[in-house]
Design a protein around this motif. Structure first.
Motif, PDB file in Angstrom:
ATOM      1  N   ARG A 121     -16.075  -2.798  -2.535  1.00 62.03           N
ATOM      2  CA  ARG A 121     -15.427  -3.277  -1.312  1.00 62.03           C
ATOM      3  C   ARG A 121     -14.209  -4.130  -1.643  1.00 62.03           C
ATOM      4  O   ARG A 121     -13.132  -3.956  -1.068  1.00 62.03           O
ATOM      5  CB  ARG A 121     -16.416  -4.084  -0.463  1.00 62.03           C
ATOM      6  CG  ARG A 121     -15.836  -4.590   0.854  1.00 62.03           C
ATOM      7  CD  ARG A 121     -16.733  -5.629   1.519  1.00 62.03           C
ATOM      8  NE  ARG A 121     -17.057  -6.759   0.645  1.00 62.03           N
ATOM      9  CZ  ARG A 121     -16.221  -7.740   0.341  1.00 62.03           C
ATOM     10  NH1 ARG A 121     -14.995  -7.741   0.807  1.00 62.03           N
ATOM     11  NH2 ARG A 121     -16.592  -8.735  -0.442  1.00 62.03           N
ATOM     12  N   ARG A 122     -14.369  -5.040  -2.609  1.00 59.35           N
ATOM     13  CA  ARG A 122     -13.242  -5.893  -3.002  1.00 59.35           C
ATOM     14  C   ARG A 122     -12.121  -5.085  -3.640  1.00 59.35           C
ATOM     15  O   ARG A 122     -10.943  -5.369  -3.428  1.00 59.35           O
ATOM     16  CB  ARG A 122     -13.719  -6.991  -3.961  1.00 59.35           C
ATOM     17  CG  ARG A 122     -14.591  -8.038  -3.267  1.00 59.35           C
ATOM     18  CD  ARG A 122     -14.912  -9.209  -4.168  1.00 59.35           C
ATOM     19  NE  ARG A 122     -15.830  -8.810  -5.224  1.00 59.35           N
ATOM     20  CZ  ARG A 122     -15.768  -9.248  -6.477  1.00 59.35           C
ATOM     21  NH1 ARG A 122     -14.835 -10.096  -6.852  1.00 59.35           N
ATOM     22  NH2 ARG A 122     -16.641  -8.846  -7.369  1.00 59.35           N
ATOM     23  N   TYR A 123     -12.477  -4.049  -4.388  1.00 55.37           N
ATOM     24  CA  TYR A 123     -11.464  -3.192  -5.026  1.00 55.37           C
ATOM     25  C   TYR A 123     -10.650  -2.452  -3.959  1.00 55.37           C
ATOM     26  O   TYR A 123      -9.425  -2.380  -4.043  1.00 55.37           O
ATOM     27  CB  TYR A 123     -12.149  -2.211  -5.969  1.00 55.37           C
ATOM     28  CG  TYR A 123     -11.195  -1.304  -6.712  1.00 55.37           C
ATOM     29  CD1 TYR A 123     -10.452  -1.771  -7.784  1.00 55.37           C
ATOM     30  CD2 TYR A 123     -11.043   0.024  -6.341  1.00 55.37           C
ATOM     31  CE1 TYR A 123      -9.580  -0.949  -8.476  1.00 55.37           C
ATOM     32  CE2 TYR A 123     -10.180   0.864  -7.025  1.00 55.37           C
ATOM     33  CZ  TYR A 123      -9.448   0.373  -8.090  1.00 55.37           C
ATOM     34  OH  TYR A 123      -8.585   1.193  -8.764  1.00 55.37           O
ATOM     35  N   LEU A 124     -11.336  -1.904  -2.969  1.00 56.19           N
ATOM     36  CA  LEU A 124     -10.637  -1.174  -1.910  1.00 56.19           C
ATOM     37  C   LEU A 124      -9.766  -2.100  -1.056  1.00 56.19           C
ATOM     38  O   LEU A 124      -8.758  -1.671  -0.506  1.00 56.19           O
ATOM     39  CB  LEU A 124     -11.648  -0.428  -1.031  1.00 56.19           C
ATOM     40  CG  LEU A 124     -12.356   0.738  -1.707  1.00 56.19           C
ATOM     41  CD1 LEU A 124     -13.443   1.301  -0.796  1.00 56.19           C
ATOM     42  CD2 LEU A 124     -11.375   1.826  -2.109  1.00 56.19           C
ATOM     43  N   ALA A 125     -10.156  -3.364  -0.956  1.00 61.28           N
ATOM     44  CA  ALA A 125      -9.402  -4.330  -0.151  1.00 61.28           C
ATOM     45  C   ALA A 125      -8.310  -5.039  -0.954  1.00 61.28           C
ATOM     46  O   ALA A 125      -7.535  -5.803  -0.376  1.00 61.28           O
ATOM     47  CB  ALA A 125     -10.360  -5.363   0.441  1.00 61.28           C
ATOM     48  N   ALA A 126      -8.245  -4.787  -2.254  1.00 61.39           N
ATOM     49  CA  ALA A 126      -7.263  -5.474  -3.112  1.00 61.39           C
ATOM     50  C   ALA A 126      -5.849  -5.210  -2.597  1.00 61.39           C
ATOM     51  O   ALA A 126      -5.498  -4.080  -2.264  1.00 61.39           O
ATOM     52  CB  ALA A 126      -7.403  -5.009  -4.552  1.00 61.39           C
ATOM     53  N   GLY A 127      -5.064  -6.262  -2.560  1.00 62.17           N
ATOM     54  CA  GLY A 127      -3.717  -6.143  -2.023  1.00 62.17           C
ATOM     55  C   GLY A 127      -2.642  -5.875  -3.055  1.00 62.17           C
ATOM     56  O   GLY A 127      -1.497  -5.595  -2.700  1.00 62.17           O
ATOM     57  N   ASP A 128      -2.981  -5.968  -4.324  1.00 57.42           N
ATOM     58  CA  ASP A 128      -1.968  -5.752  -5.360  1.00 57.42           C
ATOM     59  C   ASP A 128      -2.626  -5.223  -6.630  1.00 57.42           C
ATOM     60  O   ASP A 128      -3.836  -5.268  -6.784  1.00 57.42           O
ATOM     61  CB  ASP A 128      -1.191  -7.040  -5.654  1.00 57.42           C
ATOM     62  CG  ASP A 128      -2.095  -8.165  -6.108  1.00 57.42           C
ATOM     63  OD1 ASP A 128      -2.637  -8.071  -7.229  1.00 57.42           O
ATOM     64  OD2 ASP A 128      -2.283  -9.140  -5.348  1.00 57.42           O
ATOM     65  N   GLN A 129      -1.797  -4.729  -7.529  1.00 61.62           N
ATOM     66  CA  GLN A 129      -2.328  -4.107  -8.747  1.00 61.62           C
ATOM     67  C   GLN A 129      -2.958  -5.117  -9.702  1.00 61.62           C
ATOM     68  O   GLN A 129      -3.839  -4.769 -10.476  1.00 61.62           O
ATOM     69  CB  GLN A 129      -1.249  -3.314  -9.461  1.00 61.62           C
ATOM     70  CG  GLN A 129      -0.073  -4.133  -9.947  1.00 61.62           C
ATOM     71  CD  GLN A 129       1.032  -3.262 -10.517  1.00 61.62           C
ATOM     72  OE1 GLN A 129       0.945  -2.034 -10.493  1.00 61.62           O
ATOM     73  NE2 GLN A 129       2.068  -3.882 -11.025  1.00 61.62           N
ATOM     74  N   THR A 175      -4.834  -7.694  -8.824  1.00 61.12           N
ATOM     75  CA  THR A 175      -6.211  -7.869  -8.347  1.00 61.12           C
ATOM     76  C   THR A 175      -7.047  -6.657  -8.722  1.00 61.12           C
ATOM     77  O   THR A 175      -8.195  -6.800  -9.163  1.00 61.12           O
ATOM     78  CB  THR A 175      -6.222  -8.083  -6.824  1.00 61.12           C
ATOM     79  OG1 THR A 175      -5.409  -9.217  -6.509  1.00 61.12           O
ATOM     80  CG2 THR A 175      -7.630  -8.315  -6.303  1.00 61.12           C
ATOM     81  N   GLU A 176      -6.476  -5.464  -8.564  1.00 64.10           N
ATOM     82  CA  GLU A 176      -7.194  -4.248  -8.951  1.00 64.10           C
ATOM     83  C   GLU A 176      -7.547  -4.267 -10.438  1.00 64.10           C
ATOM     84  O   GLU A 176      -8.669  -3.928 -10.817  1.00 64.10           O
ATOM     85  CB  GLU A 176      -6.358  -3.009  -8.644  1.00 64.10           C
ATOM     86  CG  GLU A 176      -6.248  -2.705  -7.169  1.00 64.10           C
ATOM     87  CD  GLU A 176      -5.365  -1.501  -6.882  1.00 64.10           C
ATOM     88  OE1 GLU A 176      -4.848  -0.879  -7.850  1.00 64.10           O
ATOM     89  OE2 GLU A 176      -5.194  -1.173  -5.702  1.00 64.10           O
ATOM     90  N   LEU A 177      -6.601  -4.668 -11.276  1.00 61.73           N
ATOM     91  CA  LEU A 177      -6.863  -4.741 -12.717  1.00 61.73           C
ATOM     92  C   LEU A 177      -7.955  -5.750 -13.046  1.00 61.73           C
ATOM     93  O   LEU A 177      -8.800  -5.506 -13.909  1.00 61.73           O
ATOM     94  CB  LEU A 177      -5.585  -5.069 -13.477  1.00 61.73           C
ATOM     95  CG  LEU A 177      -4.566  -3.938 -13.563  1.00 61.73           C
ATOM     96  CD1 LEU A 177      -3.267  -4.446 -14.202  1.00 61.73           C
ATOM     97  CD2 LEU A 177      -5.117  -2.770 -14.333  1.00 61.73           C
ATOM     98  N   ALA A 178      -7.940  -6.891 -12.368  1.00 58.64           N
ATOM     99  CA  ALA A 178      -8.975  -7.905 -12.595  1.00 58.64           C
ATOM    100  C   ALA A 178     -10.346  -7.357 -12.205  1.00 58.64           C
ATOM    101  O   ALA A 178     -11.340  -7.587 -12.916  1.00 58.64           O
ATOM    102  CB  ALA A 178      -8.655  -9.171 -11.807  1.00 58.64           C
TER     103      ALA A 178
END
Length: 66
Positions: free
Chosen positions: A23-31, A33-36
């Motif tokens: 859920r947090r990955y799909l809601a990530a607003g930038d790359q 956050t996605e990488l983290a």
């Protein structure tokens, strides 16, 4: 006498943790956050061999194409 230490920051292998991370990955607003979150999933996979959470994150981003 030996004692046990509970490490509360270690990833859990339960479905709730996996669902929350997706859920947090799909809601990530930038790359960044996605990488983290991918790094967190990789640590989870290392601690919990079996089904790959990293693969689930990548698959969830594909949506209906998967």
């Amino acid at each position: 006498m030996p004692t046990l230490t509970l490490i509360t920051s270690a990833p859990s292998s339960d479905a709730e943790y996996r669902t929350d991370l997706i859920r947090r990955y799909l809601a990530a607003g930038d790359q960044f956050t996605e990488l983290a979150l991918l790094a967190e999933a990789a640590r989870y996979d290392k601690a919990n061999p079996g089904g790959s959470l990293v693969d689930e994150l990548h698959g969830s981003a594909l949506g209906d194409a998967a």
